[in-house]
Design a protein around this motif. Sequence first.
Motif, PDB file in Angstrom:
ATOM      1  N   GLN A   1      72.860   9.411 108.033  1.00 40.59           N
ATOM      2  CA  GLN A   1      72.730   8.283 107.111  1.00 40.59           C
ATOM      3  C   GLN A   1      73.355   8.575 105.733  1.00 40.59           C
ATOM      4  OE1 GLN A   1      68.717   7.023 106.362  1.00 40.59           O
ATOM      5  NE2 GLN A   1      69.382   4.954 105.838  1.00 40.59           N
ATOM      6  N   ALA A   2      73.155   9.714 105.160  1.00 39.40           N
ATOM      7  CA  ALA A   2      73.704  10.045 103.833  1.00 39.40           C
ATOM      8  C   ALA A   2      75.232  10.058 103.846  1.00 39.40           C
ATOM      9  CB  ALA A   2      73.142  11.378 103.348  1.00 39.40           C
ATOM     10  N   PRO A   3      75.893  10.715 104.791  1.00 36.86           N
ATOM     11  CA  PRO A   3      77.361  10.667 104.805  1.00 36.86           C
ATOM     12  C   PRO A   3      77.902   9.256 105.047  1.00 36.86           C
ATOM     13  CG  PRO A   3      76.589  12.477 106.179  1.00 36.86           C
ATOM     14  CD  PRO A   3      75.387  11.686 105.765  1.00 36.86           C
ATOM     15  N   LEU A   4      77.197   8.486 105.876  1.00 36.87           N
ATOM     16  CA  LEU A   4      77.654   7.125 106.140  1.00 36.87           C
ATOM     17  C   LEU A   4      77.580   6.277 104.875  1.00 36.87           C
ATOM     18  CD1 LEU A   4      78.575   4.975 108.189  1.00 36.87           C
ATOM     19  CD2 LEU A   4      76.173   4.383 108.468  1.00 36.87           C
TER      20      LEU A   4
ATOM     21  N   VAL B   1      80.714   4.572 102.831  1.00 35.37           N
ATOM     22  CA  VAL B   1      80.791   3.127 102.564  1.00 35.37           C
ATOM     23  C   VAL B   1      81.015   2.875 101.078  1.00 35.37           C
ATOM     24  CG1 VAL B   1      79.422   0.997 102.536  1.00 35.37           C
ATOM     25  CG2 VAL B   1      79.482   2.403 104.589  1.00 35.37           C
ATOM     26  N   PHE B   2      80.267   3.584 100.221  1.00 35.73           N
ATOM     27  CA  PHE B   2      80.436   3.381  98.781  1.00 35.73           C
ATOM     28  C   PHE B   2      81.805   3.861  98.293  1.00 35.73           C
ATOM     29  CE2 PHE B   2      75.710   3.163  98.690  1.00 35.73           C
ATOM     30  CZ  PHE B   2      75.636   1.884  98.154  1.00 35.73           C
ATOM     31  N   VAL B   3      82.292   4.957  98.836  1.00 36.34           N
ATOM     32  CA  VAL B   3      83.625   5.455  98.453  1.00 36.34           C
ATOM     33  C   VAL B   3      84.694   4.456  98.898  1.00 36.34           C
ATOM     34  CG1 VAL B   3      85.339   7.250  98.950  1.00 36.34           C
ATOM     35  CG2 VAL B   3      83.003   7.886  98.354  1.00 36.34           C
ATOM     36  N   LEU B   4      84.556   3.950 100.110  1.00 36.33           N
ATOM     37  CA  LEU B   4      85.524   2.956 100.599  1.00 36.33           C
ATOM     38  C   LEU B   4      85.477   1.688  99.750  1.00 36.33           C
ATOM     39  CD1 LEU B   4      87.614   2.334 102.760  1.00 36.33           C
ATOM     40  CD2 LEU B   4      85.774   1.440 104.183  1.00 36.33           C
ATOM     41  N   GLY B   5      84.291   1.229  99.401  1.00 32.70           N
ATOM     42  CA  GLY B   5      84.157   0.042  98.536  1.00 32.70           C
ATOM     43  C   GLY B   5      84.787   0.270  97.174  1.00 32.70           C
TER      44      GLY B   5
ATOM     45  N   ILE C   1      88.001  -1.770  95.543  1.00 33.96           N
ATOM     46  CA  ILE C   1      87.925  -2.392  94.210  1.00 33.96           C
ATOM     47  C   ILE C   1      89.025  -1.842  93.306  1.00 33.96           C
ATOM     48  CG2 ILE C   1      86.522  -2.509  92.111  1.00 33.96           C
ATOM     49  CD1 ILE C   1      84.054  -2.725  93.966  1.00 33.96           C
ATOM     50  N   ALA C   2      89.264  -0.544  93.354  1.00 30.73           N
ATOM     51  CA  ALA C   2      90.317   0.073  92.523  1.00 30.73           C
ATOM     52  C   ALA C   2      91.698  -0.458  92.909  1.00 30.73           C
ATOM     53  CB  ALA C   2      90.269   1.588  92.658  1.00 30.73           C
ATOM     54  N   VAL C   3      91.963  -0.559  94.195  1.00 29.68           N
ATOM     55  CA  VAL C   3      93.273  -1.063  94.646  1.00 29.68           C
ATOM     56  C   VAL C   3      93.460  -2.514  94.216  1.00 29.68           C
ATOM     57  CG1 VAL C   3      94.574  -1.725  96.714  1.00 29.68           C
ATOM     58  CG2 VAL C   3      93.577   0.554  96.546  1.00 29.68           C
ATOM     59  N   LEU C   4      92.450  -3.337  94.398  1.00 28.84           N
ATOM     60  CA  LEU C   4      92.559  -4.744  93.990  1.00 28.84           C
ATOM     61  C   LEU C   4      92.724  -4.873  92.475  1.00 28.84           C
ATOM     62  CD1 LEU C   4      89.941  -6.450  96.324  1.00 28.84           C
ATOM     63  CD2 LEU C   4      92.441  -6.569  96.463  1.00 28.84           C
ATOM     64  N   SER C   5      92.015  -4.064  91.734  1.00 25.25           N
ATOM     65  CA  SER C   5      92.126  -4.095  90.279  1.00 25.25           C
ATOM     66  C   SER C   5      93.531  -3.681  89.831  1.00 25.25           C
ATOM     67  CB  SER C   5      91.076  -3.160  89.674  1.00 25.25           C
ATOM     68  OG  SER C   5      91.254  -3.062  88.293  1.00 25.25           O
ATOM     69  N   LEU C   6      94.050  -2.621  90.414  1.00 25.18           N
ATOM     70  CA  LEU C   6      95.418  -2.188  90.077  1.00 25.18           C
ATOM     71  C   LEU C   6      96.452  -3.229  90.472  1.00 25.18           C
ATOM     72  CD1 LEU C   6      95.252   1.586  91.014  1.00 25.18           C
ATOM     73  CD2 LEU C   6      95.475   0.593  88.735  1.00 25.18           C
ATOM     74  N   TRP C   7      96.266  -3.840  91.643  1.00 25.64           N
ATOM     75  CA  TRP C   7      97.216  -4.866  92.075  1.00 25.64           C
ATOM     76  C   TRP C   7      97.201  -6.044  91.097  1.00 25.64           C
ATOM     77  CZ3 TRP C   7      96.430  -9.981  93.414  1.00 25.64           C
ATOM     78  CH2 TRP C   7      97.551 -10.643  93.902  1.00 25.64           C
ATOM     79  N   TRP C   8      96.023  -6.496  90.701  1.00 26.92           N
ATOM     80  CA  TRP C   8      95.921  -7.628  89.782  1.00 26.92           C
ATOM     81  C   TRP C   8      96.527  -7.284  88.424  1.00 26.92           C
ATOM     82  CZ3 TRP C   8      95.719 -12.534  89.784  1.00 26.92           C
ATOM     83  CH2 TRP C   8      95.390 -13.223  88.632  1.00 26.92           C
ATOM     84  N   SER C   9      96.256  -6.094  87.952  1.00 31.27           N
ATOM     85  CA  SER C   9      96.809  -5.666  86.662  1.00 31.27           C
ATOM     86  C   SER C   9      98.332  -5.597  86.727  1.00 31.27           C
ATOM     87  CB  SER C   9      96.234  -4.297  86.293  1.00 31.27           C
ATOM     88  OG  SER C   9      96.823  -3.810  85.127  1.00 31.27           O
ATOM     89  N   ASP C  10      98.854  -5.051  87.801  1.00 23.82           N
ATOM     90  CA  ASP C  10     100.307  -4.967  87.971  1.00 23.82           C
ATOM     91  C   ASP C  10     100.926  -6.356  88.090  1.00 23.82           C
ATOM     92  OD1 ASP C  10     102.688  -3.389  88.310  1.00 23.82           O
ATOM     93  OD2 ASP C  10     102.670  -4.031  90.423  1.00 23.82           O
ATOM     94  N   HIS C  11     100.256  -7.228  88.792  1.00 26.01           N
ATOM     95  CA  HIS C  11     100.747  -8.611  88.943  1.00 26.01           C
ATOM     96  C   HIS C  11     100.837  -9.311  87.584  1.00 26.01           C
ATOM     97  CE1 HIS C  11     101.250 -12.612  90.599  1.00 26.01           C
ATOM     98  NE2 HIS C  11     100.204 -13.016  89.902  1.00 26.01           N
TER      99      HIS C  11
END
Length: 181
Positions: free
Chosen positions: A26-29, A33-37, A41-51
């Motif tokens: 449970q702890a690694p899962l 999940v939080f790391v993937l989330g 969020i970081a990728v979407l934020s960078l994409w929006w900023s670059d756009h």
Amino acid sequence: MAPTPSPSPSPVLVQLVDPNTAPVWQAPLLTGVFVLGAAIIAVLSLWWSDHRKRKADDQRQWDEDLKKSYLALQSLTNSVRAALPAYGDGQGTQAAVLDTVATFTEGVREQVDLLDLTAPPAVASAATSLWQRHQVPNALNEIASAPVKERSERVLAARSHLDRLLAEVRGEVRVALRLKP
């Protein structure tokens, strides 16, 4: 007979089966999940900023092109404005003034073609109006055919007409550049 002792569970077995503890996976899962989330969020934020940055850079480049076109129109208009008084005074040769007018007409036509492709419709329309309604050749005929006393008035009228047309273009350029008119 002596009672048989009941077997007491080993402490290791109690820890493995204790219902109060979370499963080992449970702890690694949850961490995954939080790391993937966070990564999404970081990728979407960078994409929006670059756009937004790319859009602002494009707008800045369009604005620079528009300013350069306006300055070219202003320079062409100023060359004709400078040539008109010499023509009215009889000091300038007709050939030199006609060359200036031809350069003006050709240059304005080129800028109008460029603005047709790159500028907002209102700017392109005002530039087209400058090209179509400048009437410099007509003004030259009026200046040449006018009595000497009236030539300066005709020169002023032609210059003021050019100024009005250029002011229309300037106003539309200022609106397109999001400046106060």
